[in-house]
Design a protein around this motif. Structure first.
Motif, mmCIF file in Angstrom:
data_model
loop_
_atom_site.group_PDB
_atom_site.id
_atom_site.type_symbol
_atom_site.label_atom_id
_atom_site.label_comp_id
_atom_site.label_asym_id
_atom_site.label_seq_id
_atom_site.Cartn_x
_atom_site.Cartn_y
_atom_site.Cartn_z
ATOM 1 N N VAL A 115 4.960 -4.674 0.779
ATOM 2 C CA VAL A 115 6.021 -3.685 0.513
ATOM 3 C C VAL A 115 5.628 -2.982 -0.921
ATOM 4 C CG1 VAL A 115 8.425 -3.744 0.016
ATOM 5 C CG2 VAL A 115 7.718 -4.944 2.065
ATOM 6 N N CYS A 116 5.095 -4.045 -1.566
ATOM 7 C CA CYS A 116 4.763 -3.530 -3.082
ATOM 8 C C CYS A 116 3.827 -2.480 -2.935
ATOM 9 C CB CYS A 116 4.325 -4.553 -3.869
ATOM 10 S SG CYS A 116 5.690 -6.000 -4.515
ATOM 11 N N ARG A 117 2.776 -2.392 -2.259
ATOM 12 C CA ARG A 117 1.700 -1.581 -2.266
ATOM 13 C C ARG A 117 2.309 -0.167 -1.788
ATOM 14 N NH1 ARG A 117 -1.785 0.219 -2.527
ATOM 15 N NH2 ARG A 117 -3.457 0.193 -1.131
ATOM 16 N N SER A 119 5.379 0.731 -2.735
ATOM 17 C CA SER A 119 6.264 1.022 -3.733
ATOM 18 C C SER A 119 6.150 2.394 -4.517
ATOM 19 C CB SER A 119 6.506 -0.132 -4.774
ATOM 20 O OG SER A 119 7.203 0.077 -5.827
ATOM 21 N N LYS A 120 7.148 3.194 -4.860
ATOM 22 C CA LYS A 120 7.130 4.315 -5.707
ATOM 23 C C LYS A 120 6.801 4.052 -7.193
ATOM 24 C CE LYS A 120 9.497 7.336 -2.404
ATOM 25 N NZ LYS A 120 10.700 8.378 -2.292
ATOM 26 N N ASN A 121 7.022 2.861 -7.702
ATOM 27 C CA ASN A 121 6.636 2.134 -8.981
ATOM 28 C C ASN A 121 5.184 2.121 -9.055
ATOM 29 O OD1 ASN A 121 6.516 0.484 -11.290
ATOM 30 N ND2 ASN A 121 8.530 0.253 -11.412
ATOM 31 N N TRP A 122 4.763 3.037 -10.031
ATOM 32 C CA TRP A 122 3.294 2.974 -10.321
ATOM 33 C C TRP A 122 2.823 1.626 -10.728
ATOM 34 C CZ3 TRP A 122 -0.561 1.936 -14.043
ATOM 35 C CH2 TRP A 122 -1.635 2.693 -13.765
ATOM 36 N N ILE A 123 3.315 0.847 -11.480
ATOM 37 C CA ILE A 123 3.043 -0.364 -12.189
ATOM 38 C C ILE A 123 3.012 -1.493 -10.872
ATOM 39 C CG2 ILE A 123 3.532 -2.443 -13.675
ATOM 40 C CD1 ILE A 123 4.470 -0.345 -15.635
ATOM 41 N N VAL A 124 4.167 -1.464 -10.125
ATOM 42 C CA VAL A 124 4.371 -2.601 -8.968
ATOM 43 C C VAL A 124 2.986 -2.170 -8.095
ATOM 44 C CG1 VAL A 124 5.636 -3.261 -7.213
ATOM 45 C CG2 VAL A 124 6.612 -2.922 -9.473
ATOM 46 N N ASN A 125 3.068 -0.879 -7.595
ATOM 47 C CA ASN A 125 1.895 -0.428 -6.857
ATOM 48 C C ASN A 125 0.677 -0.783 -7.467
ATOM 49 O OD1 ASN A 125 -0.082 1.215 -5.262
ATOM 50 N ND2 ASN A 125 1.697 2.166 -4.448
ATOM 51 N N LEU A 127 -0.491 -3.040 -9.425
ATOM 52 C CA LEU A 127 -0.663 -4.482 -9.563
ATOM 53 C C LEU A 127 -1.068 -5.289 -8.365
ATOM 54 C CD1 LEU A 127 2.192 -5.676 -12.105
ATOM 55 C CD2 LEU A 127 -0.391 -5.755 -12.521
ATOM 56 N N ALA A 128 -0.222 -4.815 -7.440
ATOM 57 C CA ALA A 128 -0.417 -5.229 -5.738
ATOM 58 C C ALA A 128 -2.035 -4.749 -5.571
ATOM 59 C CB ALA A 128 0.554 -4.685 -4.847
ATOM 60 N N TYR A 129 -2.094 -3.518 -5.757
ATOM 61 C CA TYR A 129 -3.620 -3.119 -5.230
ATOM 62 C C TYR A 129 -4.436 -3.964 -6.071
ATOM 63 C CZ TYR A 129 -7.623 -0.157 -5.065
ATOM 64 O OH TYR A 129 -8.853 0.422 -5.042
ATOM 65 N N ALA A 277 -2.980 -14.062 1.779
ATOM 66 C CA ALA A 277 -2.003 -13.172 1.713
ATOM 67 C C ALA A 277 -2.355 -11.892 1.347
ATOM 68 C CB ALA A 277 -0.836 -13.760 0.700
ATOM 69 N N ALA A 278 -3.580 -11.783 0.843
ATOM 70 C CA ALA A 278 -4.004 -10.367 0.405
ATOM 71 C C ALA A 278 -4.535 -9.703 1.630
ATOM 72 C CB ALA A 278 -5.429 -10.641 -0.245
ATOM 73 N N PHE A 279 -4.969 -10.331 2.814
ATOM 74 C CA PHE A 279 -5.206 -9.704 3.978
ATOM 75 C C PHE A 279 -4.009 -9.205 4.923
ATOM 76 C CE2 PHE A 279 -9.019 -12.125 2.740
ATOM 77 C CZ PHE A 279 -10.171 -11.099 3.356
ATOM 78 N N ILE A 280 -3.091 -10.254 4.708
ATOM 79 C CA ILE A 280 -1.780 -9.797 5.264
ATOM 80 C C ILE A 280 -1.121 -8.664 4.490
ATOM 81 C CG2 ILE A 280 0.515 -10.737 5.874
ATOM 82 C CD1 ILE A 280 -0.673 -13.591 5.999
ATOM 83 N N GLY A 281 -1.218 -8.722 3.226
ATOM 84 C CA GLY A 281 -0.564 -7.748 2.456
ATOM 85 C C GLY A 281 -1.188 -6.250 3.086
ATOM 86 N N GLU A 282 -2.447 -6.135 3.164
ATOM 87 C CA GLU A 282 -2.803 -4.789 3.815
ATOM 88 C C GLU A 282 -2.655 -4.619 5.409
ATOM 89 O OE1 GLU A 282 -5.467 -2.202 2.169
ATOM 90 O OE2 GLU A 282 -3.378 -3.058 1.205
ATOM 91 N N ILE A 283 -2.380 -5.463 6.036
ATOM 92 C CA ILE A 283 -1.937 -5.685 7.248
ATOM 93 C C ILE A 283 -0.339 -4.927 7.312
ATOM 94 C CG2 ILE A 283 -1.295 -6.771 9.520
ATOM 95 C CD1 ILE A 283 -3.671 -8.582 8.893
ATOM 96 N N VAL A 284 0.267 -5.464 6.590
ATOM 97 C CA VAL A 284 2.002 -5.048 6.364
ATOM 98 C C VAL A 284 1.902 -3.640 5.988
ATOM 99 C CG1 VAL A 284 4.009 -5.634 5.198
ATOM 100 C CG2 VAL A 284 2.662 -7.564 5.997
ATOM 101 N N ARG A 285 1.013 -3.427 5.145
ATOM 102 C CA ARG A 285 1.276 -2.018 4.568
ATOM 103 C C ARG A 285 0.841 -0.835 5.487
ATOM 104 N NH1 ARG A 285 -2.320 1.755 3.502
ATOM 105 N NH2 ARG A 285 -4.077 0.317 3.868
ATOM 106 N N ALA A 286 -0.382 -1.164 6.296
ATOM 107 C CA ALA A 286 -0.728 -0.423 7.402
ATOM 108 C C ALA A 286 0.303 -0.326 8.481
ATOM 109 C CB ALA A 286 -1.964 -0.819 8.033
ATOM 110 N N GLY A 287 1.275 -1.273 8.709
ATOM 111 C CA GLY A 287 2.070 -1.381 9.780
ATOM 112 C C GLY A 287 3.355 -0.573 9.493
#
Length: 397
Positions: A115-117, A119-125, A127-129, A277-287
């Motif tokens: 979800v953070c990836r 985000s429209k917030n540049w810092i949050v985006n 940091l997650a990246y 969690a790093a891999f799951i984060g990308e899976i969630v972003r893509a989904g």
């Protein structure tokens, strides 16, 4: 020299069978299965002959012999006089403990990162990246060693422990917490908790049905939370607190009594969780990205908030894309737990596949047990995720 030849009718039958597509597929599958079976049969047969040549036989009798080694973390009764089978059971429980807690924490962190990836917030985006790119490009073994080193070297000794409300103590030898001693009336609280869970599951389905039919929304989370946590908690005090807690005490150079969570478990749990969690984060972003933006616009046109849109519209559709690759990450986390031996955590690889193997010299038997156990764990995870995937899939009319 005689030649055996097929008669013309027999050749015609074979030709018809082979030319039939479905029959040919069955024949090829039977031949492939026979070849695979023969391959493994030859390997096992040669292994048995080679073991007999050096005076060994295949036997599981060693499981009933004393193990003669200690295990630092055990949720069941165990001592060095226990059998190798008992040591194996301790290893299985420790492996399942890491796998279950790791899957839960990795899922929570992974969904937050996904979800953070977006985000429209540049810092949050960003940091997650950075987190995702750093963690998933470093081998998991290095994460395990790093987290274990930080825990062991940064936490204080037992005499200088971090005290939490005078009942819990955090040290470099583990996290010592009170252990419960259940009294007779506790079964009432336990039964009430089970009833609350079942009632909450029923209410959740009922609330979903009402929402689908009328659009009315119930605060499902808070109602279920009150039922599962609040009601048993109140009954616990009404019954006079039917649990006696044993508080850890500092005796000598370490704490005694209570429950202890070893630093090896904490390090392995955190390392596997943050890595997966790093891999799951990308899976969630893509989904989530795969869900058409028109769904968000339609929800906004109806006055639905962004949080409710994500929860009721986007995530349910994204799950159909997320679940299959998420299953692979759960399997990887369970199998990566075998690296626990690097920091001395006693899982099935360290117990039956490590010390027991070295003591008994039963290489084939111990490795067969370890392989079979990991196969069972993986099949259970796959079966559960496949069931859930079928449950949420689109139903075509």
């Amino acid at each position: 020299m005689t030649e055996i030849a097929l008669s013309r009718p027999q050749r015609n039958i074979v030709s018809r069978l082979w030319n039939d597509k479905e029959t040919r597929q069955v024949i090829i599958q039977i031949l492939a299965f026979a070849a695979i079976f023969a391959f493994f049969f030859i390997i096992v047969r040669n292994a048995i002959f080679n073991l007999e040549a050096i005076g060994k036989d295949l036997s599981m009798n060693f499981l009933s012999q004393p193990s003669n080694y200690d295990i630092s973390q055990s949720l069941i009764e165990y001592s060095s006089r226990s059998t190798h089978f008992r040591a194996m059971m301790v290893g299985i429980i420790n492996t399942l403990l890491v796998a279950v807690f790791g899957i839960v924490l990795a899922t929570i962190i992974g969904f937050l990162l996904g979800v953070c990836r977006l985000s429209k917030n540049w810092i949050v985006n960003k940091l997650a990246y950075v987190y995702i790119e750093y963690v998933r490009n470093v081998p998991v073994l290095l994460h395990i060693l790093l987290v274990h080193g930080i825990i062991v070297n940064s936490l204080p000794t037992p005499k200088n422990a971090v005290v939490v409300n005078e009942v819990a103590f955090l040290t470099n030898r583990g996290f010592f917490i009170p252990s419960p001693d259940f009294q007779p009336l506790y079964w009432v609280v336990a039964a009430l908790f089970v009833i609350s869970v079942i009632s909450s599951l029923w209410f959740r389905k009922y609330a979903q049905k009402v929402q689908d039919q009328t659009g009315k929304h119930y605060p499902v989370f808070w109602i279920c939370f009150g039922a599962i946590v609040g009601i048993p908690f109140i009954m616990y005090f009404l019954l006079g607190s039917p649990i006696v807690w044993e508080i850890p005490e500092l005796k000598g150079f370490n704490y005694k009594g209570g429950l202890v969570i070893r630093p090896e478990f904490i390090a392995l749990w955190l390392a596997l969780s943050i890595y997966t969690a790093a891999f799951i984060g990308e899976i969630v972003r893509a989904g989530i990205s795969a869900v058409d933006w028109g769904q968000n616009e339609a929800a906004a046109a109806l006055g639905v908030t962004r949080g409710r849109t994500l929860n009721l519209v986007v995530i349910p559709q994204a799950l159909r894309i997320i679940i299959p690759p998420l299953t692979s990450q759960y399997l990887n986390l369970a199998k990566n737990s075998s690296l626990a031996i690097a920091i001395g955590y006693m899982d099935i690889v360290a117990t039956i596949g490590g010390i027991s193997l070295n003591q008994t010299g039963r290489e084939m038997e111990c490795m067969a047990i370890v392989l079979t156990l990991y196969l069972i764990f993986s099949l259970l995870i796959s079966s559960g995720m496949n069931w859930y995937n079928k449950r949420i899939k689109l139903v075509e009319r």
